[in-house]
Write a protein that holds these residues in place. Structure first.
Motif, PDB file in Angstrom:
ATOM      1  N   ARG A   1      -4.575  -8.342   3.683  1.00  0.00           N
ATOM      2  CA  ARG A   1      -4.053  -7.663   4.873  1.00  0.00           C
ATOM      3  C   ARG A   1      -2.553  -7.447   4.739  1.00  0.00           C
ATOM      4  O   ARG A   1      -1.844  -8.263   4.159  1.00  0.00           O
ATOM      5  CB  ARG A   1      -4.356  -8.489   6.124  1.00  0.00           C
ATOM      6  N   PRO A   2      -2.088  -6.348   5.316  1.00  0.00           N
ATOM      7  CA  PRO A   2      -0.637  -6.086   5.258  1.00  0.00           C
ATOM      8  C   PRO A   2       0.154  -7.185   5.951  1.00  0.00           C
ATOM      9  O   PRO A   2      -0.298  -7.787   6.937  1.00  0.00           O
ATOM     10  CB  PRO A   2      -0.492  -4.745   5.987  1.00  0.00           C
ATOM     11  N   ILE A   3       1.330  -7.429   5.451  1.00  0.00           N
ATOM     12  CA  ILE A   3       2.216  -8.444   6.013  1.00  0.00           C
ATOM     13  C   ILE A   3       3.208  -7.758   6.945  1.00  0.00           C
ATOM     14  O   ILE A   3       3.870  -6.794   6.562  1.00  0.00           O
ATOM     15  CB  ILE A   3       2.960  -9.202   4.900  1.00  0.00           C
ATOM     16  N   TYR A   4       3.273  -8.295   8.215  1.00  0.00           N
ATOM     17  CA  TYR A   4       4.212  -7.761   9.191  1.00  0.00           C
ATOM     18  C   TYR A   4       5.163  -8.867   9.608  1.00  0.00           C
ATOM     19  O   TYR A   4       4.776 -10.025   9.755  1.00  0.00           O
ATOM     20  CB  TYR A   4       3.485  -7.221  10.426  1.00  0.00           C
TER      21      TYR A   4
ATOM     22  N   PHE B   1       6.463  -3.453   9.026  1.00  0.00           N
ATOM     23  CA  PHE B   1       5.682  -3.670   7.809  1.00  0.00           C
ATOM     24  C   PHE B   1       6.571  -4.215   6.693  1.00  0.00           C
ATOM     25  O   PHE B   1       7.588  -3.624   6.356  1.00  0.00           O
ATOM     26  CB  PHE B   1       5.035  -2.361   7.378  1.00  0.00           C
TER      27      PHE B   1
ATOM     28  N   GLU C   1       6.831  -4.371   3.174  1.00  0.00           N
ATOM     29  CA  GLU C   1       6.221  -3.753   1.990  1.00  0.00           C
ATOM     30  C   GLU C   1       6.344  -4.637   0.755  1.00  0.00           C
ATOM     31  O   GLU C   1       5.384  -4.800  -0.006  1.00  0.00           O
ATOM     32  CB  GLU C   1       6.880  -2.398   1.724  1.00  0.00           C
TER      33      GLU C   1
ATOM     34  N   THR D   1       4.053  -7.714   1.014  1.00  0.00           N
ATOM     35  CA  THR D   1       2.658  -7.287   0.900  1.00  0.00           C
ATOM     36  C   THR D   1       2.311  -6.972  -0.549  1.00  0.00           C
ATOM     37  O   THR D   1       1.257  -7.377  -1.057  1.00  0.00           O
ATOM     38  CB  THR D   1       2.414  -6.052   1.780  1.00  0.00           C
ATOM     39  N   ARG D   2       3.214  -6.237  -1.222  1.00  0.00           N
ATOM     40  CA  ARG D   2       2.974  -5.892  -2.623  1.00  0.00           C
ATOM     41  C   ARG D   2       2.911  -7.144  -3.485  1.00  0.00           C
ATOM     42  O   ARG D   2       2.070  -7.248  -4.385  1.00  0.00           O
ATOM     43  CB  ARG D   2       4.070  -4.954  -3.123  1.00  0.00           C
TER      44      ARG D   2
ATOM     45  N   ARG E   1      -0.400  -8.928  -2.880  1.00  0.00           N
ATOM     46  CA  ARG E   1      -1.508  -8.170  -3.450  1.00  0.00           C
ATOM     47  C   ARG E   1      -1.518  -8.259  -4.976  1.00  0.00           C
ATOM     48  O   ARG E   1      -2.577  -8.356  -5.602  1.00  0.00           O
ATOM     49  CB  ARG E   1      -1.429  -6.724  -3.004  1.00  0.00           C
TER      50      ARG E   1
END
Length: 711
Positions: A89-92, A218, A220, A223-224, A227
């Motif tokens: 899931r995206p990190i916020y 977000f 980015e 998140t990257r 992932r």
């Protein structure tokens, strides 16, 4: 004739093993030769070996193909990694600016309320209407009336309560409007629990609700990172040895093509018989170069540097032929190899390179005779075009000539064979010649500097008067500079007559006396009417100073990175000559039995090359004739012959390649030029001479005449 050839080859091979010259150890030279032989042969094997499985995606396979070893299924593994990464899931992160903005707006709202309450000119009804217009909240009039009429303590409590609720609500992540709505429900329940009158609770709720909104941004980068970390945990999906990769009759997919590439089964496998034949041909072609070197250029086999240089040119050219001929079979870098071999070695080796590398291209499987013919004729044109190069632009001119010859050759073949659209072929052939010129121009400075090869172009650059040492010589020792120019003119003309390298002789003459820069005024040509310093010192010291200009010149040449070939001119231009004037003076002053001739000779060595010997003779003849008071043609010829006789009698020319016929031709050239330069002049009475000339001491005049050619 065959026996003579074999004897030459055996002699060259023997020297290859036994020589301990500066070319390196025989084992190292042999190792380099074997390395380039193996490299060129393997390149040829690779070029001629047939491709393996010839399949493309979407094509039906006529055979079943199994994995020959374990290999990673890169396509499936990458797909699995992408799928795993998308599951993260995206990190916020909470945006603190939203909470700060809300706190500021709440403060502004209560400040407006206080301003309205403080305006005594307004009635309560007017205050309510004004508040409605300014605070833009849907609050009932009775509620606003209670707020307007409340005391400051209660109003402050309401403000603090609103601030605290918004701060607590925005301290947690609110990702979207649905989450914000849930938070507002929670805030309503929290407000109902406050011990406040009903109107105040309603007011506080209306103040707080607009600020309960999404407050995340977000992240980015994080998140990257997560992932990628998740993707890195994915185990590679393997294709096991023996596993069926492609079924017979199956339409091949992109994934299967990649697996075949990784297995080395796609367009890379060669036939053993063809590879063996290519290896034999490669040995023959490279062996042709080796045989030529053994018979005609054994000096290359005796030099590790030259072996590496020659092998590098051949290897790089063969490697470049692949991308060139991929564009068009008629675009060949053969002229580049031919021109480089001609400039760095000799034209005969350049011609051999044209044929051998053209045969490499022919054997590599390029269809038709046109590419081979174009490669050969353009290479030969390149050799002839660079036989005499005076500047780097001449290399581009040679490339143009090679391109034009190649274009003409392919045009002739196309006309004979009746090809349609033949105009395209000459263009590609001409571009190949230009590209070869660019390769030659770009690589030549590297070969010159890295391998220490002295080319004609490099010599011409070193002969430029703007070179640092030449400028110093002109400023600090102008007499020596002029003398060097005169010697260079004599040496160049004489070397050409004797079959030597006139450009090398001229450059060597320019630099042969640079050692005089250390003590210029101790040499007669730089003494312009002043006191001769040799009159104040002993003959031994004078001879030491005069002879030391050779050692000083060698040191100066090395400091300025002059090529060793030019250093030889500095070292050898006096050989082991006797400095006779100071030797005679020493004998006159002291007891002759205590005067050793060895103390008054240059250290040498004697000239080892034709060019250095000619510069020695030119140096002595120019100085001797310049010292004559009345240089008549007869006296000039007598002086030149005397210098030649002295050098021969003293054995100074024994180790050079000059023959008696060469010496006679050189003497004739010297006499002709010196008569032209030092023609007879009117002898003015002494009273008409400049004052500095009349004031010269007798010993100074004697030194000028008797020591000519010894410094």
């Amino acid at each position: 004739m065959t026996l003579i050839t074999l004897d030459k080859w055996r002699e060259g091979l023997s020297r290859f093993w036994t020589s301990q010259a500066s070319g390196g150890q025989p084992a190292r030279r042999l190792a380099w030769a074997v390395f380039f032989l193996a490299t060129l042969t393997l390149i040829l094997v690779f070029m001629v070996s047939p491709q393996g499985v010839d399949l493309v995606a979407g094509q039906e396979s006529s055979i079943a193909i199994e994995a020959t070893r374990d290999v990673v299924n890169r396509v499936a593994t990458e797909q699995k990694k992408r799928e795993t990464a998308t599951l993260v899931r995206p990190i916020y992160d909470i945006d603190p600016s939203i909470s700060a903005e809300a706190q500021g707006l709440i403060g502004d709202l209560f400040r407006k309320i206080r301003l309205v309450r403080a305006d005594s000119a307004l009635t309560d009804e007017q205050r309510i209407e004004r508040l409605k217009a300014e605070i833009n909240l849907e609050i009932l009039d009775p509620v606003l009336m209670s707020v307007v009429r409340t005391d400051e303590i209660t109003l402050g409590s309401l403000e603090n309560a609103a601030r605290d609720m918004v701060a607590r609500a925005l301290a947690t992540k609110i990702a979207d409007d649905s989450v914000a709505a849930q938070r507002r429900v929670g805030v309503e329940e929290e407000i109902r629990g406050l011990r406040l009158p009903t109107g105040y609770r309603s007011f506080t709720l209306e103040v707080v609700k607009p600020f309960i909104r999404p407050n995340v941004v977000f992240n980015e980068a994080e998140t990257r990172r997560i992932r990628e970390a998740a993707a890195a945990q994915v185990e590679p999906l393997m294709v096991q040895k023996g596993e069926l990769v492609v079924r017979r009759g199956q339409v091949v997919t992109e994934q299967q093509i990649e697996i075949l590439k990784d297995l080395g089964l796609l367009k890379t496998q060669g036939n053993f018989r063809i590879a063996a034949g290519a290896m034999i041909l490669g040995l023959i072609l490279v062996g042709m170069i080796g045989v030529y070197l053994g018979q005609y250029r054994p000096d290359v086999l005796l030099s590790e540097r030259k072996i590496v240089l020659l092998g590098t040119i051949a290897t790089v050219t063969v490697l470049l032929s692949q991308p060139f001929t991929t564009i068009s079979p008629l675009m060949s870098p053969v002229p580049a190899a031919a021109m480089l071999a001609t400039i760095l070695f000799d034209p005969k080796l350049g011609i051999l390179f044209s044929f051998v590398i053209s045969l490499f291209i022919a054997v590599s499987g390029i269809s038709g005779t046109a590419p081979v013919l174009v490669a050969m004729v353009s290479g030969l044109a390149g050799v002839y075009s660079v036989s005499k190069v005076n500047q780097r632009w001449d290399l581009m001119r040679a490339g143009i000539v090679a391109g034009l010859v190649a274009a003409a050759a392919v045009t002739a073949l196309d006309l004979i064979q009746g090809h349609l659209g033949w105009w395209k072929d000459p263009i590609f052939a001409f571009i190949g010649g230009l590209a070869s010129a660019v390769i030659t121009i770009g690589s030549l400075p590297f070969f010159e500097n890295f391998f220490g090869v002295l080319t004609t172009i490099k010599l011409l650059e070193l002969s430029n008067p703007n070179q640092p040492l030449m400028r110093r010589l002109l400023v600090e020792a102008p007499g020596t500079y002029h003398h060097s120019l005169m010697v260079a003119n004599l040496a160049e003309a004489a070397t050409e007559a004797a079959g030597g390298d006139p450009v090398l002789a001229r450059a060597g003459a320019y630099y042969h006396d640079i050692g005089k820069l250390k003590r210029p005024y101790f040499f007669i040509e730089n003494q312009f009417g002043g006191e001769n310093p040799h009159d104040q010192i002993s003959p031994h010291l004078s001879a030491l100073i005069i002879s030391s200009h050779v050692k000083d010149g060698i040191e100066l040449a090395r400091e300025n990175n002059l090529p060793v070939e030019l250093v030889d001119f500095i070292r050898e231009h006096h050989g082991t000559n006797l400095i006779s004037y100071f030797y005679t003076r020493a004998a006159e002053i002291g007891k002759s039995e205590h005067i050793l001739e060895e103390d008054f000779r240059y250290e040498g060595p004697r000239p080892q090359h034709k060019e250095t010997a000619i510069v020695m003779l030119a140096d002595a003849c120019e100085a001797m004739v310049r010292a004559l008071r009345q240089p008549t043609p007869e006296l000039i010829e007598t002086s030149v012959r005397k210098v030649f006789s002295q050098r021969l009698a003293d054995g100074q020319l024994d180790q050079s390649d000059l023959t008696l016929k060469d010496l006679d031709n050189i003497a004739k050239v010297f006499i002709k030029l010196l008569i032209t330069i030092f023609h007879s002049r009117i002898e003015y009475p002494e009273k008409d001479l400049p004052g500095w000339e009349r004031g010269r001491s007798e010993s100074h005049a004697r030194l000028r005449n008797e020591s000519a050619g010894q410094g």
